[in-house]
Design an enzyme around this catalytic site. Structure first.
Site, PDB file in Angstrom:
ATOM      1  N   ASN A  12      -9.672  76.157 133.551  1.00  0.00           N
ATOM      2  CA  ASN A  12     -10.946  76.242 132.834  1.00  0.00           C
ATOM      3  C   ASN A  12     -12.055  76.040 133.863  1.00  0.00           C
ATOM      4  O   ASN A  12     -12.315  74.910 134.276  1.00  0.00           O
ATOM      5  CB  ASN A  12     -10.969  75.149 131.746  1.00  0.00           C
ATOM      6  CG  ASN A  12     -12.318  75.054 131.050  1.00  0.00           C
ATOM      7  OD1 ASN A  12     -13.176  75.918 131.224  1.00  0.00           O
ATOM      8  ND2 ASN A  12     -12.493  74.007 130.267  1.00  0.00           N
ATOM      9  N   TRP A  13     -12.667  77.142 134.254  1.00  0.00           N
ATOM     10  CA  TRP A  13     -13.661  77.054 135.339  1.00  0.00           C
ATOM     11  C   TRP A  13     -15.003  76.509 134.853  1.00  0.00           C
ATOM     12  O   TRP A  13     -15.895  76.249 135.660  1.00  0.00           O
ATOM     13  CB  TRP A  13     -13.853  78.439 135.991  1.00  0.00           C
ATOM     14  CG  TRP A  13     -12.653  78.946 136.739  1.00  0.00           C
ATOM     15  CD1 TRP A  13     -11.428  78.326 136.867  1.00  0.00           C
ATOM     16  CD2 TRP A  13     -12.546  80.175 137.473  1.00  0.00           C
ATOM     17  NE1 TRP A  13     -10.574  79.105 137.634  1.00  0.00           N
ATOM     18  CE2 TRP A  13     -11.241  80.239 138.010  1.00  0.00           C
ATOM     19  CE3 TRP A  13     -13.427  81.241 137.719  1.00  0.00           C
ATOM     20  CZ2 TRP A  13     -10.802  81.325 138.788  1.00  0.00           C
ATOM     21  CZ3 TRP A  13     -12.991  82.315 138.489  1.00  0.00           C
ATOM     22  CH2 TRP A  13     -11.694  82.349 139.018  1.00  0.00           C
ATOM     23  N   LYS A  14     -15.159  76.384 133.536  1.00  0.00           N
ATOM     24  CA  LYS A  14     -16.415  75.877 132.959  1.00  0.00           C
ATOM     25  C   LYS A  14     -17.605  76.697 133.494  1.00  0.00           C
ATOM     26  O   LYS A  14     -17.444  77.879 133.759  1.00  0.00           O
ATOM     27  CB  LYS A  14     -16.546  74.374 133.217  1.00  0.00           C
ATOM     28  CG  LYS A  14     -15.290  73.626 132.760  1.00  0.00           C
ATOM     29  CD  LYS A  14     -15.438  72.138 132.698  1.00  0.00           C
ATOM     30  CE  LYS A  14     -14.120  71.533 132.217  1.00  0.00           C
ATOM     31  NZ  LYS A  14     -14.174  70.087 132.036  1.00  0.00           N
ATOM     32  N   HIS A  97     -13.387  73.321 122.822  1.00  0.00           N
ATOM     33  CA  HIS A  97     -13.372  72.361 123.938  1.00  0.00           C
ATOM     34  C   HIS A  97     -14.341  71.231 123.619  1.00  0.00           C
ATOM     35  O   HIS A  97     -15.390  71.442 123.020  1.00  0.00           O
ATOM     36  CB  HIS A  97     -13.769  73.068 125.240  1.00  0.00           C
ATOM     37  CG  HIS A  97     -13.553  72.207 126.438  1.00  0.00           C
ATOM     38  ND1 HIS A  97     -14.419  71.195 126.796  1.00  0.00           N
ATOM     39  CD2 HIS A  97     -12.547  72.175 127.341  1.00  0.00           C
ATOM     40  CE1 HIS A  97     -13.947  70.591 127.879  1.00  0.00           C
ATOM     41  NE2 HIS A  97     -12.819  71.157 128.228  1.00  0.00           N
ATOM     42  N   GLU A  99     -16.448  69.743 125.313  1.00  0.00           N
ATOM     43  CA  GLU A  99     -17.822  69.948 125.813  1.00  0.00           C
ATOM     44  C   GLU A  99     -18.618  70.842 124.875  1.00  0.00           C
ATOM     45  O   GLU A  99     -19.825  70.672 124.711  1.00  0.00           O
ATOM     46  CB  GLU A  99     -17.769  70.515 127.242  1.00  0.00           C
ATOM     47  CG  GLU A  99     -17.375  69.424 128.232  1.00  0.00           C
ATOM     48  CD  GLU A  99     -16.662  69.918 129.479  1.00  0.00           C
ATOM     49  OE1 GLU A  99     -16.690  71.133 129.761  1.00  0.00           O
ATOM     50  OE2 GLU A  99     -16.075  69.061 130.175  1.00  0.00           O
ATOM     51  N   GLU A 167      -6.673  67.153 125.000  1.00  0.00           N
ATOM     52  CA  GLU A 167      -7.530  66.723 126.100  1.00  0.00           C
ATOM     53  C   GLU A 167      -8.301  65.463 125.697  1.00  0.00           C
ATOM     54  O   GLU A 167      -9.357  65.554 125.060  1.00  0.00           O
ATOM     55  CB  GLU A 167      -8.543  67.821 126.438  1.00  0.00           C
ATOM     56  CG  GLU A 167      -7.913  69.131 126.858  1.00  0.00           C
ATOM     57  CD  GLU A 167      -8.872  69.947 127.716  1.00  0.00           C
ATOM     58  OE1 GLU A 167      -8.526  70.210 128.865  1.00  0.00           O
ATOM     59  OE2 GLU A 167      -9.963  70.289 127.252  1.00  0.00           O
ATOM     60  N   GLY A 173     -12.703  65.162 133.592  1.00  0.00           N
ATOM     61  CA  GLY A 173     -13.643  65.071 134.702  1.00  0.00           C
ATOM     62  C   GLY A 173     -13.879  63.655 135.204  1.00  0.00           C
ATOM     63  O   GLY A 173     -14.807  63.416 135.974  1.00  0.00           O
ATOM     64  N   SER A 213      -8.260  65.654 133.936  1.00  0.00           N
ATOM     65  CA  SER A 213      -7.965  65.150 135.286  1.00  0.00           C
ATOM     66  C   SER A 213      -6.543  65.434 135.752  1.00  0.00           C
ATOM     67  O   SER A 213      -5.944  64.626 136.468  1.00  0.00           O
ATOM     68  CB  SER A 213      -8.296  63.658 135.388  1.00  0.00           C
ATOM     69  OG  SER A 213      -9.684  63.439 135.154  1.00  0.00           O
ATOM     70  N   GLY A 234      -9.498  71.640 134.665  1.00  0.00           N
ATOM     71  CA  GLY A 234     -10.899  71.922 134.972  1.00  0.00           C
ATOM     72  C   GLY A 234     -11.143  71.839 136.469  1.00  0.00           C
ATOM     73  O   GLY A 234     -10.926  72.797 137.209  1.00  0.00           O
ATOM     74  N   GLY A 235     -11.580  70.671 136.933  1.00  0.00           N
ATOM     75  CA  GLY A 235     -11.972  70.493 138.331  1.00  0.00           C
ATOM     76  C   GLY A 235     -10.977  71.041 139.344  1.00  0.00           C
ATOM     77  O   GLY A 235     -11.363  71.766 140.274  1.00  0.00           O
TER      78      GLY A 235
HETATM   79  P1  PGA Z   1     -10.761  68.303 134.188  1.00  0.00           P
HETATM   80  O1  PGA Z   1     -11.165  69.186 132.922  1.00  0.00           O
HETATM   81  O2  PGA Z   1      -9.432  68.822 134.692  1.00  0.00           O
HETATM   82  O3  PGA Z   1     -11.885  68.530 135.190  1.00  0.00           O
HETATM   83  O4  PGA Z   1     -10.672  66.897 133.741  1.00  0.00           O
HETATM   84  C1  PGA Z   1     -10.210  69.608 131.987  1.00  0.00           C
HETATM   85  C2  PGA Z   1     -10.875  70.377 130.874  1.00  0.00           C
HETATM   86  O5  PGA Z   1     -11.978  69.982 130.474  1.00  0.00           O
HETATM   87  O6  PGA Z   1     -10.336  71.377 130.386  1.00  0.00           O
END
Ligand code: PGA
Length: 252
Positions: A12-14, A97, A99, A167, A173, A213, A234-235
């Site tokens: 997930n590149w956001k 998600h 976010e 999640e 994050g 994470s 994500g990250g």
């Molecule tokens: P993260 O994000 O790996 O940076 O914690 C995961 C996500 O939000 O899908």
């Protein structure tokens, strides 16, 4: 991980990346992915979907979007429809998600409509759920997850067109993760909820990803859990080397 369910490693590149950097990242993932291995998916921001699809077109890498609207088309400024995403050549779309739930006030009912739209367009919906730190500390994790899972799953959900991503919001994050056993407990709880709310068959065959994470150092342990079928990353998905190391951990 369970033998009867395929493993999915999804990035997930956001809201990150330029045309140049996204193309390069997608190419590096495509070039570095060793097959046979887990199914690998990357989800760039919508304006970069075409570029990324082009960058991975000779490879086994799949591409998905990060959200979609529930309508096919119309007066919805700034939104993208599932049909648009599917027409480009994408296979998946992330919905709900945390976010988006936070930034855009997305509710379970809206997420269910978005997932139904994904199914209508022939896409696989990755439906995200997860508790906040305060909810976990208050012992509400299972209740929150039950509400989100049952409320966000449309009637069209089947194991072939739906993936669930657990999640925990406090792990996204932050570098914090639940222990692999604690994460697996919630995955198992999701399967119990789905056994009651949908069917035993669906509960046993639907893929449930862990997100929050995940990184090369913890991926193997998380992915070895019996109810964890992959990761939503994500990250660590923004660095080809780290993302590929996670994919490699899924095969090991
Ligand atoms: P993260 O994000 O790996 O940076 O914690 C995961 C996500 O939000 O899908």
């Amino acid at each position: 991980m369970a033998q009867h369910r395929e493993t999915l490693i999804a990035g997930n590149w956001k809201m990150n990346g330029s045309p140049e950097s996204s193309s390069a990242l997608a190419k590096a993932v495509a070039d570095g992915h060793v097959t046979p291995g887990p199914k690998v998916l990357v989800c760039p921001p919508s304006p970069l979907l075409s570029l990324v699809l082009d960058a991975v077109k000779e490879s086994s890498i799949s591409v998905g979007a990060q959200t979609c609207h529930s309508a096919v088309s119309g007066a919805h400024t700034g939104d993208v429809s599932a049909e648009m995403v599917a027409a480009l050549g994408c296979s998946h779309v992330i919905v709900g998600h945390s976010e988006r739930r936070q930034d855009h006030g997305e509710t379970d009912a809206l997420v269910a409509d978005q997932a139904a739209a994904a199914h209508r367009a022939g896409l696989i919906a990755i439906i995200c759920v997860g508790e906040t730190e305060a909810e976990r500390e208050a012992g509400q994790t299972n209740a929150v997850i039950a509400k989100q899972v049952t409320g966000s799953l449309p009637a069209s959900a089947a194991a072939e067109n739906t993936v669930i991503a657990y999640e925990p919001v406090w792990a996204i994050g932050t570098g914090k993760t639940p222990t692999a056993e604690d994460a697996n407990d919630v995955h198992a709880e999701i399967r119990r909820i789905l056994t009651t709310s949908v069917s035993k068959d669906f509960a046993e065959t639907v893929q449930i990803l862990y997100g929050g994470s995940m990184k090369p150092a913890n991926a193997a342990e998380l992915l070895a859990q019996p109810d964890i079928d992959g990761g939503l990353i994500g990250g660590a998905s923004l660095k080809a080397e780290d993302f590929l190391a996670i994919a490699a951990a899924a095969t090991g």
